[in-house]
Write a protein that holds these residues in place. Sequence first.
Motif, PDB file in Angstrom:
ATOM      1  N   LEU A  20       2.907   8.662   5.584  1.00 31.16           N
ATOM      2  CA  LEU A  20       2.658   7.227   5.605  1.00 31.16           C
ATOM      3  C   LEU A  20       2.594   6.700   7.038  1.00 31.16           C
ATOM      4  O   LEU A  20       1.787   5.832   7.372  1.00 31.16           O
ATOM      5  N   GLY A  21       3.453   7.250   7.891  1.00 29.33           N
ATOM      6  CA  GLY A  21       3.431   6.854   9.291  1.00 29.33           C
ATOM      7  C   GLY A  21       2.105   7.164   9.957  1.00 29.33           C
ATOM      8  O   GLY A  21       1.588   6.373  10.752  1.00 29.33           O
ATOM      9  N   LEU A  22       1.531   8.317   9.629  1.00 30.58           N
ATOM     10  CA  LEU A  22       0.231   8.684  10.194  1.00 30.58           C
ATOM     11  C   LEU A  22      -0.873   7.737   9.720  1.00 30.58           C
ATOM     12  O   LEU A  22      -1.746   7.349  10.501  1.00 30.58           O
ATOM     13  N   LEU A  26      -9.696  -1.280  -2.609  1.00 26.72           N
ATOM     14  CA  LEU A  26      -8.363  -0.707  -2.797  1.00 26.72           C
ATOM     15  C   LEU A  26      -7.950  -0.769  -4.263  1.00 26.72           C
ATOM     16  O   LEU A  26      -7.306   0.158  -4.777  1.00 26.72           O
ATOM     17  N   ALA A  27      -8.306  -1.868  -4.942  1.00 31.30           N
ATOM     18  CA  ALA A  27      -8.020  -1.953  -6.377  1.00 31.30           C
ATOM     19  C   ALA A  27      -8.811  -0.914  -7.155  1.00 31.30           C
ATOM     20  O   ALA A  27      -8.300  -0.302  -8.104  1.00 31.30           O
ATOM     21  N   VAL A  67      -7.636   1.609   3.872  1.00 35.23           N
ATOM     22  CA  VAL A  67      -6.562   0.994   4.661  1.00 35.23           C
ATOM     23  C   VAL A  67      -6.845   1.133   6.153  1.00 35.23           C
ATOM     24  O   VAL A  67      -6.750   0.164   6.924  1.00 35.23           O
ATOM     25  N   VAL A  68      -7.205   2.335   6.592  1.00 35.92           N
ATOM     26  CA  VAL A  68      -7.480   2.539   8.017  1.00 35.92           C
ATOM     27  C   VAL A  68      -8.691   1.725   8.466  1.00 35.92           C
ATOM     28  O   VAL A  68      -8.668   1.069   9.518  1.00 35.92           O
ATOM     29  N   SER A 128       0.783  -1.240   0.000  1.00 41.55           N
ATOM     30  CA  SER A 128       0.000   0.000   0.000  1.00 41.55           C
ATOM     31  C   SER A 128       0.816   1.292   0.000  1.00 41.55           C
ATOM     32  O   SER A 128       0.371   2.297  -0.577  1.00 41.55           O
ATOM     33  N   PRO A 129       1.994   1.369   0.648  1.00 43.16           N
ATOM     34  CA  PRO A 129       2.738   2.628   0.584  1.00 43.16           C
ATOM     35  C   PRO A 129       3.038   3.102  -0.837  1.00 43.16           C
ATOM     36  O   PRO A 129       3.098   4.315  -1.089  1.00 43.16           O
TER      37      PRO A 129
END
Length: 391
Positions: A227-229, A273-274, A287-288, A207-208
């Motif tokens: 990205l970290g958040l 996501l796709a 993602v979340v 995902s990144p």
Amino acid sequence: MGIGLVDPILPAISTELGASPSQTMLLFTSYLFITGLAMFFTSWVSGRIGVKRTLIAGLVLVVIFAALAGASGTVDAIIGFRAGWGLGNALFISTALAAIVGAASGGARQAIVLYEAALGVGLATGPLIGGALGNVSWRGPFFGTAALMAIALVAILILLRKPDTAAAPAPTSLLAGFRALRHPALRALSLVALFYNFGFFVLLAYSPYPMEAAARTAGLEFGASELGLVFFGWGLALAITSVLVAPVLTRTLGLRPVLFSMLGGLTVCLVLLAVFVDSLPGLVTVVVMSGLLLGVMNTALTEAVMEATDLPRNVASSTYSGVRFMGGAVAPAVAGPLAEALGSGAPYLAGAAAVVVAVVVLAFSGRTLAHIGRPHETVVDEAAAISAGDS
């Protein structure tokens, strides 16, 4: 914390070291493959040298190989050092709960609550710290992990003075982990975990890259901190549901209905996501939100494993973990080539297909798994299963 520290810097490593996403994602593959392979033997190791020495050996390996990864100059060297890191990881996580319960002075229940809280905080804050250190240098999270594990090592050497020998696992055969797969219920659930973890680690490791690409297309800056958040939110959602929601759902609905529901929800998330692979808000949101499902799934699946057999818990847990980590190891290795050959949404669709296979395996194992879902014998056993799932 060490599990998530590296995730936000994957695109930065690709840029700084001139590596493709496919190469960089092998950092997960080497780590998870060695972790999974070693898991088959950790019950044998801890049964012979003891819980405390196993923990110390695991942490020493993580400190050494994380520091070597940070000092490396090529992505191939980092991939190799991540393999040694995975060996240390296997030794540590396979024995951490036994050590904590054995050393508890205020009762097992309080110790397990603290253990759950620590896992949740670490899983959520690891990507946040990794993003902050990654803004300074891609090497920062590696050295950060080495420092954190060195602190943990000192803490164990100083504070873990009187481990309860009664809590130590009994010696087992070197091949006990492989022989455990003869048990039909454990074999079925391990296969479910294998395909489920393929989807899980497609989401986590891949995902990144589409997030960074979507941000670049939109003219936005989206580096390690951002990205970290995102993965902080993902980890927080996962931790909350694994500790607070999963036990309620499994008691109310039963283990198999919860497993079917969470696998179905994860399939939908991967398909979404796709669909939203070029939309940064869409990717971040899905993602979340997926963390909510993954927290319940991890806990419910491991509870099912602990209930499914009469094997020693350390053997059943190690065998199950070994198989499921193999699914995680394959996912990053496949995701990169798929994206290059078929487009950026293809890895997510492959992950969704793998989760559908997990659903099929679970459905065809109904007779084998008909006995799971009964009440746990003790509070300690129930918490042990939940904690193993979080690990």
